[in-house]
Scaffold this motif. Structure first.
Motif, PDB file in Angstrom:
ATOM      1  N   PRO A 238       0.889  -1.162   0.125  1.00  0.00           N
ATOM      2  CA  PRO A 238       0.081   0.083   0.038  1.00  0.00           C
ATOM      3  C   PRO A 238       1.033   1.457   0.011  1.00  0.00           C
ATOM      4  N   VAL A 239       2.148   1.099   0.298  1.00  0.00           N
ATOM      5  CA  VAL A 239       3.076   2.213   0.386  1.00  0.00           C
ATOM      6  C   VAL A 239       3.406   3.034  -1.000  1.00  0.00           C
ATOM      7  N   THR A 240       3.322   4.402  -0.926  1.00  0.00           N
ATOM      8  CA  THR A 240       3.618   5.307  -2.128  1.00  0.00           C
ATOM      9  C   THR A 240       4.689   6.179  -2.083  1.00  0.00           C
ATOM     10  N   ASP A 241       5.181   6.715  -3.034  1.00  0.00           N
ATOM     11  CA  ASP A 241       6.008   7.653  -2.949  1.00  0.00           C
ATOM     12  C   ASP A 241       5.507   8.969  -2.317  1.00  0.00           C
ATOM     13  N   GLY A 242       4.162   9.178  -2.303  1.00  0.00           N
ATOM     14  CA  GLY A 242       3.688  10.348  -1.858  1.00  0.00           C
ATOM     15  C   GLY A 242       3.895  10.026  -0.087  1.00  0.00           C
ATOM     16  N   PHE A 243       3.160   9.084   0.290  1.00  0.00           N
ATOM     17  CA  PHE A 243       3.287   8.567   1.721  1.00  0.00           C
ATOM     18  C   PHE A 243       4.786   8.644   2.287  1.00  0.00           C
ATOM     19  N   CYS A 244       5.623   8.167   1.548  1.00  0.00           N
ATOM     20  CA  CYS A 244       7.058   8.268   1.959  1.00  0.00           C
ATOM     21  C   CYS A 244       7.509   9.821   2.263  1.00  0.00           C
ATOM     22  N   LYS A 245       7.193  10.417   1.294  1.00  0.00           N
ATOM     23  CA  LYS A 245       7.368  11.922   1.625  1.00  0.00           C
ATOM     24  C   LYS A 245       6.631  12.659   2.819  1.00  0.00           C
ATOM     25  N   LYS A 246       5.439  12.230   2.907  1.00  0.00           N
ATOM     26  CA  LYS A 246       4.658  12.624   4.027  1.00  0.00           C
ATOM     27  C   LYS A 246       5.263  12.444   5.073  1.00  0.00           C
ATOM     28  N   ILE A 247       5.448  11.134   5.476  1.00  0.00           N
ATOM     29  CA  ILE A 247       6.151  10.621   6.876  1.00  0.00           C
ATOM     30  C   ILE A 247       7.365  11.045   6.967  1.00  0.00           C
ATOM     31  N   GLY A 248       8.199  11.644   6.076  1.00  0.00           N
ATOM     32  CA  GLY A 248       9.708  11.954   6.166  1.00  0.00           C
ATOM     33  C   GLY A 248      10.613  10.667   5.980  1.00  0.00           C
ATOM     34  N   ALA A 249       9.976   9.647   5.524  1.00  0.00           N
ATOM     35  CA  ALA A 249      11.342   8.745   5.165  1.00  0.00           C
ATOM     36  C   ALA A 249      12.005   9.018   4.042  1.00  0.00           C
ATOM     37  N   ASP A 250      13.181   8.462   3.902  1.00  0.00           N
ATOM     38  CA  ASP A 250      14.228   8.679   2.802  1.00  0.00           C
ATOM     39  C   ASP A 250      13.845   8.370   1.596  1.00  0.00           C
ATOM     40  N   ALA A 251      13.197   7.319   1.516  1.00  0.00           N
ATOM     41  CA  ALA A 251      12.909   6.657  -0.020  1.00  0.00           C
ATOM     42  C   ALA A 251      12.039   5.390  -0.174  1.00  0.00           C
ATOM     43  N   TYR A 252      11.145   5.435  -0.929  1.00  0.00           N
ATOM     44  CA  TYR A 252      10.241   4.271  -1.192  1.00  0.00           C
ATOM     45  C   TYR A 252      10.738   3.600  -2.447  1.00  0.00           C
ATOM     46  N   PHE A 253      10.632   2.369  -2.220  1.00  0.00           N
ATOM     47  CA  PHE A 253      11.028   1.583  -3.428  1.00  0.00           C
ATOM     48  C   PHE A 253       9.878   0.478  -3.905  1.00  0.00           C
ATOM     49  N   SER A 254       9.069   0.608  -5.059  1.00  0.00           N
ATOM     50  CA  SER A 254       8.235  -0.339  -5.521  1.00  0.00           C
ATOM     51  C   SER A 254       9.020  -1.771  -5.889  1.00  0.00           C
ATOM     52  N   SER A 255      10.155  -1.503  -6.277  1.00  0.00           N
ATOM     53  CA  SER A 255      10.870  -2.839  -6.474  1.00  0.00           C
ATOM     54  C   SER A 255      12.301  -2.951  -5.543  1.00  0.00           C
ATOM     55  N   PRO A 256      12.466  -4.060  -5.166  1.00  0.00           N
ATOM     56  CA  PRO A 256      13.752  -4.244  -4.076  1.00  0.00           C
ATOM     57  C   PRO A 256      14.932  -4.156  -4.830  1.00  0.00           C
ATOM     58  N   HIS A 257      15.235  -4.433  -5.999  1.00  0.00           N
ATOM     59  CA  HIS A 257      16.618  -4.296  -6.553  1.00  0.00           C
ATOM     60  C   HIS A 257      17.269  -3.073  -6.540  1.00  0.00           C
ATOM     61  N   LEU A 258      16.449  -1.842  -6.364  1.00  0.00           N
ATOM     62  CA  LEU A 258      16.892  -0.568  -6.632  1.00  0.00           C
ATOM     63  C   LEU A 258      17.774  -0.284  -5.079  1.00  0.00           C
ATOM     64  N   LEU A 259      17.347  -0.886  -4.232  1.00  0.00           N
ATOM     65  CA  LEU A 259      17.650  -0.446  -2.718  1.00  0.00           C
ATOM     66  C   LEU A 259      19.151  -0.715  -2.428  1.00  0.00           C
ATOM     67  N   PRO A 260      19.771  -1.570  -2.866  1.00  0.00           N
ATOM     68  CA  PRO A 260      21.559  -1.555  -2.511  1.00  0.00           C
ATOM     69  C   PRO A 260      22.091  -0.455  -3.289  1.00  0.00           C
ATOM     70  N   ASP A 261      21.780  -0.123  -4.359  1.00  0.00           N
ATOM     71  CA  ASP A 261      22.430   1.009  -5.117  1.00  0.00           C
ATOM     72  C   ASP A 261      22.331   2.379  -4.308  1.00  0.00           C
ATOM     73  N   PHE A 262      20.795   2.364  -3.979  1.00  0.00           N
ATOM     74  CA  PHE A 262      20.557   3.813  -3.214  1.00  0.00           C
ATOM     75  C   PHE A 262      21.351   4.042  -2.035  1.00  0.00           C
ATOM     76  N   LEU A 263      21.326   2.854  -1.166  1.00  0.00           N
ATOM     77  CA  LEU A 263      21.987   2.924   0.192  1.00  0.00           C
ATOM     78  C   LEU A 263      23.628   3.032   0.214  1.00  0.00           C
ATOM     79  N   LYS A 264      24.105   2.344  -1.314  1.00  0.00           N
ATOM     80  CA  LYS A 264      25.660   2.520  -1.556  1.00  0.00           C
ATOM     81  C   LYS A 264      25.833   4.132  -1.598  1.00  0.00           C
ATOM     82  N   ASN A 265      24.902   4.873  -2.307  1.00  0.00           N
ATOM     83  CA  ASN A 265      25.135   6.141  -2.739  1.00  0.00           C
ATOM     84  C   ASN A 265      24.971   7.347  -1.535  1.00  0.00           C
ATOM     85  N   LYS A 266      23.856   6.641  -0.507  1.00  0.00           N
ATOM     86  CA  LYS A 266      23.643   7.382   0.549  1.00  0.00           C
ATOM     87  C   LYS A 266      23.678   6.878   1.694  1.00  0.00           C
TER      88      LYS A 266
END
Lengths: 226, 237
Positions: free
Chosen positions: A193-221
């Motif tokens: 049920p999570v969306t990018d809009g919800f992510c921004k609203k609650i102050g999280a750093d990122a939302y991923f609809s697909s898990p494979h993008l996460l490692p690269d994101f965290l490597k860079n941040k």
């Protein structure tokens, strides 16, 4: 020779060839798999670190990239991760300290009130395959448990999972408390049920609809120690 | 006026459900011709093992026609208001009776899947989760057949089934739905966050009437992008 065996291991991970007895993939039936080749590489004097960084992780990256462009599916990631898991089990005794934590620590859990864990388990598997030390807090994890684990692992990043609209709202309080305690800790969220809009609203750093993008994101941040 | 038994619970066997291996294979995401035999074998193995592990229970409560009032975004039943949203309300609009249903595949699937994940058998853990979902959906398919048979001597037809959490119906409405059932109906309980346990459980309502019909799910007007029903037809098989 070193390069050749590392390349073979990478191929076994990418294609999910676990060991000699694995029937999959059919065209590699009867051939050595990730387990035998990893043992062989060690016996040739290749360091466990090199096998991990130059053979196993690239294999997972390759299948992850294929998944990202629709050429592979979740089950392909699962088979590759199984081969990776079996090969890393061979390497474990050869790391004196922390070789598997090369990328950092990632704390993951399904938020309070929610007992679903298949999505969390898939993310965990992908993060381990990308070389992260994953601390899995399980399901129905309250904010205090996340904070306590973060206190013990101050440089860790955190992933929150939820499958229900009624439980994703619990992410908000958890994110808020984590950010109050440690503003520079990276918190990512995911779940149906999570969306990018919800992510921004609650102050999280990122939302991923697909898990494979996460490692690269965290490597860079990466999270930093406050 | 149609009258089904007020409340019923069934315990069908796995064999009675006629589990669709096709649905399971589709669930993996591959084109059918590309499914690795490894996974086909894994599905067969898990299904065989599941025979002795499942605890399949399904049931329904018949909601009589005189109390129903279908509005544009909600369904009134006696003093209870289901805030279904307009998508479901439109599908149920012509209903002359409702059926509230629930079903479960049993408790085993979560721990079974987790134990495989924990030991590195990720494909196995994934397939177990998939099989658990398919069994509970098939159990409710089977329940629908029983209800349909009960209607066979009448002019009544059935709508699709609709569940809280889907098509714009808030999952918290689960509490209203379960107020129709006795405690632990089919062995299912609700947590504070409206989550059903065992996890592999489904619930919802079905409309009955002379002028209702089973339709394609209206995914084009629904905002739930990650819904498992998205793009699938009104009937699962």
């Amino acid at each position: 020779m070193n390069k050749e065996i590392l390349s073979l291991i990478t191929s076994c991970i990418e294609r999910g060839k676990v060991d000699l007895n694995s029937p999959y993939p059919p065209d590699l039936k009867g051939q050595d798999g990730a387990v035998e080749l990893t043992k062989s590489a060690l016996s040739q004097g290749i360091s466990a670190q090199d096998i991990l960084l130059k053979a196993l992780m690239p294999g997972m990256k390759m299948v992850g990239d294929k998944f990202g462009c629709g050429e592979a599916f979740i089950p392909d990631l699962m088979i590759s991760a199984k081969a990776m898991y079996a090969a890393t089990a061979i390497l474990h005794p050869h790391f004196e300290t922390g070789g598997f934590n090369e990328r950092g620590t990632f704390i993951i859990g399904t938020v309070s009130g929610d007992l679903h864990d298949i999505g969390k388990n898939i993310v965990k598997m992908i993060m381990e395959g990308a070389g992260w030390n994953v601390i899995d807090l399980g399901t129905n994890v309250n904010t205090d448990s996340f904070l306590k684990t973060l206190k013990d692992n101050p440089k860790a990043s955190i992933g929150l999972s939820a499958l229900l609209t009624t439980t994703m709202v619990n992410m908000e309080n958890t994110v808020k408390k984590i950010k109050e305690n440690s503003p520079s800790t990276v918190v990512v969220i995911g779940g149906a049920p999570v969306t990018d809009g919800f992510c921004k609203k609650i102050g999280a750093d990122a939302y991923f609809s697909s898990p494979h993008l996460l490692p690269d994101f965290l490597k860079n941040k990466p999270s930093s120690d406050d | 006026m149609v009258k089904l038994p007020d409340i019923r619970e069934f315990r069908p066997t796995l064999e009675e459900l006629e589990i669709s291996v096709n649905n399971l294979e589709n669930g993996l995401g591959y084109h059918l011709e590309d499914i690795p035999p490894f996974y086909q074998e894994k599905i067969r193995t898990v299904l065989n093992e599941a025979v002795n592990l499942v605890d399949i229970r399904v049931g329904y409560k018949f909601l009589t026609s005189e109390k129903i009032d279908c509005q544009s975004t909600r369904i009134h039943y006696g003093n209870l208001q289901f805030l279904t949203g307009k998508i479901i309300a439109a599908q149920l609009h012509s209903s002359q009776a409702l059926v509230a249903f629930a079903g479960t595949a049993g408790k085993i699937f979560n721990s079974w899947s987790r134990s495989l994940f924990d030991t590195g058998d990720f494909p196995g853990g994934y397939v177990v989760d998939l099989v658990g979902s398919e069994i509970v959906e098939s159990a409710v398919d089977w329940l629908e057949q029983q209800i349909e048979q009960g209607l066979s001597s009448t002019a009544y037809k059935m709508t699709n089934r609709f569940s809280p959490g889907y098509c714009g119906w808030n999952v918290r409405e689960q509490f209203k739905l379960f107020s129709f059932f006795p405690e632990k109906f089919c062995g299912i309980e609700l947590t504070e966050s409206a989550l059903m346990t065992p996890i592999k459980s489904v619930s919802g309502i079905i409309g009955l009437g002379e002028n209702v019909e089973r339709k394609e799910y209206p995914c084009d007007i629904c905002t739930m992008q990650n819904c498992y029903r998205r793009g699938k037809s009104g009937q699962r098989k």
